[in-house]
Design a protein around this motif. Sequence first.
Motif, PDB file in Angstrom:
ATOM      1  N   MET A  91       0.827  -1.205   0.000  1.00 26.58           N
ATOM      2  CA  MET A  91       0.000   0.000   0.000  1.00 26.58           C
ATOM      3  C   MET A  91       0.860   1.254   0.000  1.00 26.58           C
ATOM      4  SD  MET A  91      -3.070  -0.795  -0.493  1.00 26.58           S
ATOM      5  CE  MET A  91      -3.933   0.739  -0.151  1.00 26.58           C
ATOM      6  N   SER A  92       2.051   1.166   0.568  1.00 27.23           N
ATOM      7  CA  SER A  92       2.947   2.323   0.494  1.00 27.23           C
ATOM      8  C   SER A  92       3.416   2.528  -0.944  1.00 27.23           C
ATOM      9  CB  SER A  92       4.146   2.151   1.432  1.00 27.23           C
ATOM     10  OG  SER A  92       5.162   1.353   0.880  1.00 27.23           O
ATOM     11  N   ALA A  93       3.567   1.438  -1.703  1.00 26.61           N
ATOM     12  CA  ALA A  93       3.936   1.566  -3.113  1.00 26.61           C
ATOM     13  C   ALA A  93       2.808   2.217  -3.900  1.00 26.61           C
ATOM     14  CB  ALA A  93       4.275   0.199  -3.692  1.00 26.61           C
ATOM     15  N   VAL A  94       1.583   1.827  -3.610  1.00 27.12           N
ATOM     16  CA  VAL A  94       0.425   2.452  -4.249  1.00 27.12           C
ATOM     17  C   VAL A  94       0.426   3.953  -3.967  1.00 27.12           C
ATOM     18  CG1 VAL A  94      -2.097   2.599  -4.271  1.00 27.12           C
ATOM     19  CG2 VAL A  94      -0.973   0.357  -4.167  1.00 27.12           C
ATOM     20  N   MET A  95       0.572   4.301  -2.701  1.00 26.54           N
ATOM     21  CA  MET A  95       0.544   5.699  -2.279  1.00 26.54           C
ATOM     22  C   MET A  95       1.713   6.479  -2.879  1.00 26.54           C
ATOM     23  SD  MET A  95       0.910   6.914   1.653  1.00 26.54           S
ATOM     24  CE  MET A  95       1.927   8.327   2.072  1.00 26.54           C
ATOM     25  N   GLY A  96       2.903   5.884  -2.889  1.00 28.21           N
ATOM     26  CA  GLY A  96       4.071   6.584  -3.384  1.00 28.21           C
ATOM     27  C   GLY A  96       4.038   6.816  -4.879  1.00 28.21           C
ATOM     28  N   ILE A  97       3.702   5.782  -5.632  1.00 26.85           N
ATOM     29  CA  ILE A  97       3.610   5.930  -7.087  1.00 26.85           C
ATOM     30  C   ILE A  97       2.535   6.945  -7.441  1.00 26.85           C
ATOM     31  CG2 ILE A  97       2.988   4.713  -9.215  1.00 26.85           C
ATOM     32  CD1 ILE A  97       4.273   2.189  -7.912  1.00 26.85           C
ATOM     33  N   HIS A  98       1.408   6.857  -6.743  1.00 25.66           N
ATOM     34  CA  HIS A  98       0.302   7.778  -6.988  1.00 25.66           C
ATOM     35  C   HIS A  98       0.744   9.226  -6.789  1.00 25.66           C
ATOM     36  CE1 HIS A  98      -3.991   8.909  -7.071  1.00 25.66           C
ATOM     37  NE2 HIS A  98      -3.666   9.782  -6.136  1.00 25.66           N
ATOM     38  N   ASN A  99       1.480   9.482  -5.703  1.00 26.90           N
ATOM     39  CA  ASN A  99       1.893  10.844  -5.392  1.00 26.90           C
ATOM     40  C   ASN A  99       3.068  11.312  -6.242  1.00 26.90           C
ATOM     41  OD1 ASN A  99       0.594  12.324  -2.904  1.00 26.90           O
ATOM     42  ND2 ASN A  99       0.549  10.154  -2.405  1.00 26.90           N
ATOM     43  N   GLU A 100       4.115  10.498  -6.300  1.00 31.93           N
ATOM     44  CA  GLU A 100       5.345  10.920  -6.967  1.00 31.93           C
ATOM     45  C   GLU A 100       5.211  10.935  -8.485  1.00 31.93           C
ATOM     46  OE1 GLU A 100       8.129  11.939  -5.559  1.00 31.93           O
ATOM     47  OE2 GLU A 100       7.648  11.533  -3.468  1.00 31.93           O
ATOM     48  N   LEU A 101       4.558   9.927  -9.032  1.00 34.29           N
ATOM     49  CA  LEU A 101       4.606   9.725 -10.483  1.00 34.29           C
ATOM     50  C   LEU A 101       3.302  10.027 -11.210  1.00 34.29           C
ATOM     51  CD1 LEU A 101       6.716   6.432 -10.606  1.00 34.29           C
ATOM     52  CD2 LEU A 101       7.498   8.804 -10.831  1.00 34.29           C
ATOM     53  N   ILE A 102       2.211  10.198 -10.481  1.00 38.49           N
ATOM     54  CA  ILE A 102       0.942  10.526 -11.138  1.00 38.49           C
ATOM     55  C   ILE A 102       0.539  11.958 -10.774  1.00 38.49           C
ATOM     56  CG2 ILE A 102      -1.452   9.860 -11.520  1.00 38.49           C
ATOM     57  CD1 ILE A 102       0.595   7.767 -12.463  1.00 38.49           C
ATOM     58  N   VAL A 103       0.206  12.176  -9.512  1.00 36.87           N
ATOM     59  CA  VAL A 103      -0.181  13.526  -9.076  1.00 36.87           C
ATOM     60  C   VAL A 103       0.954  14.512  -9.315  1.00 36.87           C
ATOM     61  CG1 VAL A 103      -0.784  14.929  -7.070  1.00 36.87           C
ATOM     62  CG2 VAL A 103      -1.872  12.694  -7.402  1.00 36.87           C
ATOM     63  N   GLY A 104       2.170  14.125  -8.916  1.00 37.71           N
ATOM     64  CA  GLY A 104       3.310  15.020  -9.069  1.00 37.71           C
ATOM     65  C   GLY A 104       3.600  15.366 -10.517  1.00 37.71           C
ATOM     66  N   LEU A 105       3.473  14.377 -11.405  1.00 41.50           N
ATOM     67  CA  LEU A 105       3.750  14.603 -12.826  1.00 41.50           C
ATOM     68  C   LEU A 105       2.713  15.532 -13.461  1.00 41.50           C
ATOM     69  CD1 LEU A 105       5.226  14.001 -15.483  1.00 41.50           C
ATOM     70  CD2 LEU A 105       3.885  11.915 -15.681  1.00 41.50           C
ATOM     71  N   ILE A 106       1.445  15.258 -13.214  1.00 40.25           N
ATOM     72  CA  ILE A 106       0.406  16.100 -13.804  1.00 40.25           C
ATOM     73  C   ILE A 106       0.486  17.517 -13.248  1.00 40.25           C
ATOM     74  CG2 ILE A 106      -2.092  16.445 -14.008  1.00 40.25           C
ATOM     75  CD1 ILE A 106      -2.389  13.386 -14.053  1.00 40.25           C
ATOM     76  N   HIS A 107       0.758  17.630 -11.957  1.00 42.91           N
ATOM     77  CA  HIS A 107       0.866  18.954 -11.339  1.00 42.91           C
ATOM     78  C   HIS A 107       2.045  19.734 -11.916  1.00 42.91           C
ATOM     79  CE1 HIS A 107       2.076  21.793  -8.069  1.00 42.91           C
ATOM     80  NE2 HIS A 107       0.778  22.011  -8.054  1.00 42.91           N
ATOM     81  N   ALA A 108       3.176  19.050 -12.130  1.00 45.64           N
ATOM     82  CA  ALA A 108       4.382  19.735 -12.590  1.00 45.64           C
ATOM     83  C   ALA A 108       4.411  19.962 -14.088  1.00 45.64           C
ATOM     84  CB  ALA A 108       5.618  18.934 -12.167  1.00 45.64           C
ATOM     85  N   PHE A 109       3.924  19.001 -14.869  1.00 52.40           N
ATOM     86  CA  PHE A 109       4.134  19.029 -16.313  1.00 52.40           C
ATOM     87  C   PHE A 109       2.849  19.065 -17.136  1.00 52.40           C
ATOM     88  CE2 PHE A 109       8.179  16.498 -15.249  1.00 52.40           C
ATOM     89  CZ  PHE A 109       8.905  17.663 -15.096  1.00 52.40           C
ATOM     90  N   GLY A 110       1.693  18.952 -16.476  1.00 48.30           N
ATOM     91  CA  GLY A 110       0.443  18.934 -17.215  1.00 48.30           C
ATOM     92  C   GLY A 110      -0.006  20.326 -17.636  1.00 48.30           C
ATOM     93  N   SER A 111      -0.931  20.352 -18.586  1.00 47.53           N
ATOM     94  CA  SER A 111      -1.543  21.621 -18.989  1.00 47.53           C
ATOM     95  C   SER A 111      -2.539  22.062 -17.925  1.00 47.53           C
ATOM     96  CB  SER A 111      -2.265  21.439 -20.324  1.00 47.53           C
ATOM     97  OG  SER A 111      -3.370  20.550 -20.174  1.00 47.53           O
ATOM     98  N   ALA A 112      -2.983  23.291 -18.018  1.00 47.44           N
ATOM     99  CA  ALA A 112      -3.994  23.782 -17.079  1.00 47.44           C
ATOM    100  C   ALA A 112      -5.254  22.926 -17.160  1.00 47.44           C
ATOM    101  CB  ALA A 112      -4.312  25.244 -17.378  1.00 47.44           C
ATOM    102  N   ALA A 113      -5.639  22.552 -18.368  1.00 42.73           N
ATOM    103  CA  ALA A 113      -6.838  21.724 -18.540  1.00 42.73           C
ATOM    104  C   ALA A 113      -6.641  20.345 -17.917  1.00 42.73           C
ATOM    105  CB  ALA A 113      -7.169  21.599 -20.030  1.00 42.73           C
ATOM    106  N   GLN A 114      -5.454  19.755 -18.084  1.00 44.99           N
ATOM    107  CA  GLN A 114      -5.192  18.440 -17.489  1.00 44.99           C
ATOM    108  C   GLN A 114      -5.211  18.515 -15.970  1.00 44.99           C
ATOM    109  OE1 GLN A 114      -1.493  17.831 -19.517  1.00 44.99           O
ATOM    110  NE2 GLN A 114      -2.396  16.592 -21.148  1.00 44.99           N
TER     111      GLN A 114
END
Length: 389
Positions: A91-114
């Motif tokens: 579950m820590s892997a789920v949480m970490g991947i979700h935060n570091e590689l999904i939420v973090g990526l979209i927040h840092a590199f996504g468009s405003a619409a994304q």
Amino acid sequence: MAAAAQYPDGDLLEVRRRLPAEEEERLQEIEAYAQANLRAPSIDAWNEERFLTQALPAMADLGLAGLEIDGSSRLFKGLAHAAVAQADVSMSAVMGIHNELIVGLIHAFGSAAQRDTWLARLTRFETLGAFCLTEPDHGSDIAGGLATTARRDGDSWVLNGTKRWIGMATIADVALVWARDVDDDAIKCFLVETNTPGYHAEIIRHKMGLRGIPNADVVLEDLRVPAEALLPGARSFADTNVLLRSSRAWVGWQAVGLQHAVLDVVRDYVAGRDQFGRPLASFQLIQQAIAEITGNLTSSTALMVQVTELQQAGRLEMVHAATVKSTTTRLARASAAIGREALGGNGLTSEYEASKLMGDAEAIYTYEGSYGINSLIVGRAMTGVSAFV
């Protein structure tokens, strides 16, 4: 009668005292939830290769789905990841991947619409994501060998390729797919809704570790997405490395949490068991095992605290991330083996958790850049000479 343990929480360095009062209180809530609601249920889930979906709403209520972008300190984030890993590494892997590689990526590199479309749902665990980078024939050499292709066709992109070891890919709502643009050879990232025709995911069974998170093979077959699916800020592998650097550092906190769990398991076991008419905890071999696990845990924690300070200051480099990832997971692997041996025959069954932790230690030792590759990154930084083929 035995005296109480001086450090019942295993925090020999009293690291949590570095947190401001509100973050320490929040950490206590996360620890209490994880121990009460993840630790025991995760054993059957691990054995059955089953994801604890029912845990997500409560984890979201604790802020664990949006930890990466909530403004909390890097130390708090790290200790929160460790707290969940102490209860269940999957579950820590789920949480970490979700935060570091999904939420973090979209927040840092996504468009405003994304960001507007996805972040609110992702940070409540109402939507799940998959990070699709590794391929069947390209893991450590993914930077030069990535074979998944992206071809611009009018107002669309057409993706073709295969990915492997993709966490959450069978249940994710959205996949972040890295592909090589056939026109300019640059590696780019695309946001793909997993109900798009041409997306196929098949679960990988019979893993020896992280059995509570579904990993999958993903096939992309003439998958067509609109032009705006391209993440505008992620247009080269250098952008990927920014994320992988932070993600590797996060795995170090997983290793800290896993070693806390090993210490918990061994101490709980020997406290309630007698051998040869004496408490098992009184045997020198057992105390030596506990001391060695504690030493590995304390060394890993100290290393993570120092590197987290660099990360908080914006000075984290890949060599730092590679050092902590390779070192802490090596020590976690050693601690898990010592812990399993300390439990004797009972260490062979996941009922006592030691074998579960040993399998999970093997997994974190290998993923997010293998031990060998991270060691070579450190060696290159220290010598100025690359040993990569």
